[in-house]
Structure formats: structure tokens, C-alpha cells
Design a protein around this motif. Structure first.
Motif, PDB file in Angstrom:
ATOM      1  N   GLU A   1      46.678  40.035  51.315  1.00 14.32           N
ATOM      2  CA  GLU A   1      45.928  39.255  52.018  1.00 14.32           C
ATOM      3  C   GLU A   1      44.945  38.389  51.318  1.00 14.32           C
ATOM      4  O   GLU A   1      44.933  37.134  51.443  1.00 14.32           O
ATOM      5  N   ILE A   2      44.555  38.755  50.163  1.00 15.65           N
ATOM      6  CA  ILE A   2      43.554  38.242  49.130  1.00 15.65           C
ATOM      7  C   ILE A   2      44.493  37.049  48.402  1.00 15.65           C
ATOM      8  O   ILE A   2      44.264  35.863  48.477  1.00 15.65           O
ATOM      9  N   GLU A   3      45.856  37.479  48.056  1.00 12.88           N
ATOM     10  CA  GLU A   3      46.637  36.432  47.488  1.00 12.88           C
ATOM     11  C   GLU A   3      46.972  35.411  48.428  1.00 12.88           C
ATOM     12  O   GLU A   3      47.056  34.182  48.158  1.00 12.88           O
ATOM     13  N   ARG A   4      47.341  35.675  49.629  1.00 16.87           N
ATOM     14  CA  ARG A   4      47.680  34.823  50.622  1.00 16.87           C
ATOM     15  C   ARG A   4      46.773  33.829  50.734  1.00 16.87           C
ATOM     16  O   ARG A   4      47.097  32.577  50.774  1.00 16.87           O
ATOM     17  N   LEU A   5      45.398  34.281  51.002  1.00 19.08           N
ATOM     18  CA  LEU A   5      44.391  33.281  51.069  1.00 19.08           C
ATOM     19  C   LEU A   5      44.030  32.351  49.801  1.00 19.08           C
ATOM     20  O   LEU A   5      44.046  30.880  50.041  1.00 19.08           O
TER      21      LEU A   5
ATOM     22  N   ILE B   1      44.762  27.187  47.421  1.00 18.03           N
ATOM     23  CA  ILE B   1      45.154  26.540  46.063  1.00 18.03           C
ATOM     24  C   ILE B   1      46.770  26.907  45.783  1.00 18.03           C
ATOM     25  O   ILE B   1      47.299  27.617  45.348  1.00 18.03           O
ATOM     26  N   PRO B   2      47.697  25.724  46.438  1.00 18.17           N
ATOM     27  CA  PRO B   2      48.921  26.015  46.615  1.00 18.17           C
ATOM     28  C   PRO B   2      49.919  26.165  45.291  1.00 18.17           C
ATOM     29  O   PRO B   2      51.003  26.742  45.267  1.00 18.17           O
ATOM     30  N   ASP B   3      49.232  25.728  44.237  1.00 15.72           N
ATOM     31  CA  ASP B   3      50.019  25.700  42.951  1.00 15.72           C
ATOM     32  C   ASP B   3      49.650  26.967  42.282  1.00 15.72           C
ATOM     33  O   ASP B   3      50.099  27.223  41.010  1.00 15.72           O
ATOM     34  N   ALA B   4      48.795  27.696  42.524  1.00 17.15           N
ATOM     35  CA  ALA B   4      48.229  29.024  41.935  1.00 17.15           C
ATOM     36  C   ALA B   4      49.335  30.380  41.909  1.00 17.15           C
ATOM     37  O   ALA B   4      50.094  30.440  42.498  1.00 17.15           O
ATOM     38  N   THR B   5      49.264  30.795  40.673  1.00 13.82           N
ATOM     39  CA  THR B   5      49.973  32.335  40.614  1.00 13.82           C
ATOM     40  C   THR B   5      48.817  33.006  40.528  1.00 13.82           C
ATOM     41  O   THR B   5      48.060  32.949  39.902  1.00 13.82           O
TER      42      THR B   5
END
Length: 79
Positions: free
Chosen positions: A7-11, A16-20
Motif C-alpha cells: 500500500e505504501i508503494e502503491r501510494l 510520483i509515477p516515474d518512481a522506483t
């Protein structure tokens, strides 16, 4: 109630759509996480601004649903 790592990663990725995003559960309790967020969109931003962007992506959950987050932000290398 604790937040799940996915859920943290999804948010973060939603904000920040380009985030890894790499999430580590530090204590095994679902309450204390480390996150490394790498994004080209961070280029030229100070660490403070990068951190602010991640917190904004989490939508005010820091200190509530998400108790502790050790955060590292970066830009991709070699670009």
C-alpha cells in the motif's frame, strides 16, 4: 492500524509515477518501514523537496496509519 508495504508503494507510485520504490519492513511489525524512492522527476530538487513530495504522495498518513518511515530519495544514476 498499520499499513502494508504494498500500500505504501502503491501510494508513492500513484503520486510520483516515474518512481522506483523499494520498501523494507524494519521491525517485522508492519509499522516501521524504510523506503528508497528513485525518480528522474527528482532531478534538480533538494532532499527536503524530494521528501516533501513523498510525504504528499502518502496523503497525510505519516504519524497515523504509517508510524515510521526511514526515507532515502535519489535520482537514477547514469542519466
Amino acid at each position: 492500524m498499520a499499513m502494508a508495504a504494498d500500500e505504501i508503494e502503491r501510494l508513492i507510485r500513484q503520486g510520483i509515477p516515474d518512481a522506483t520504490v523499494e520498501i523494507t519492513d524494519l521491525a517485522g511489525d508492519g509499522d516501521h518501514y524504510a523506503a528508497k524512492v528513485t525518480a528522474e522527476s527528482f532531478r534538480g530538487m533538494s532532499r527536503v523537496v524530494r521528501t516533501r513530495r513523498v510525504y504528499e504522495a502518502l496523503g497525510g498518513r505519516m504519524g497515523g496509519e504509517l508510524h515510521a518511515l526511514q526515507l532515502v530519495t535519489a535520482v537514477p544514476e547514469g542519466v
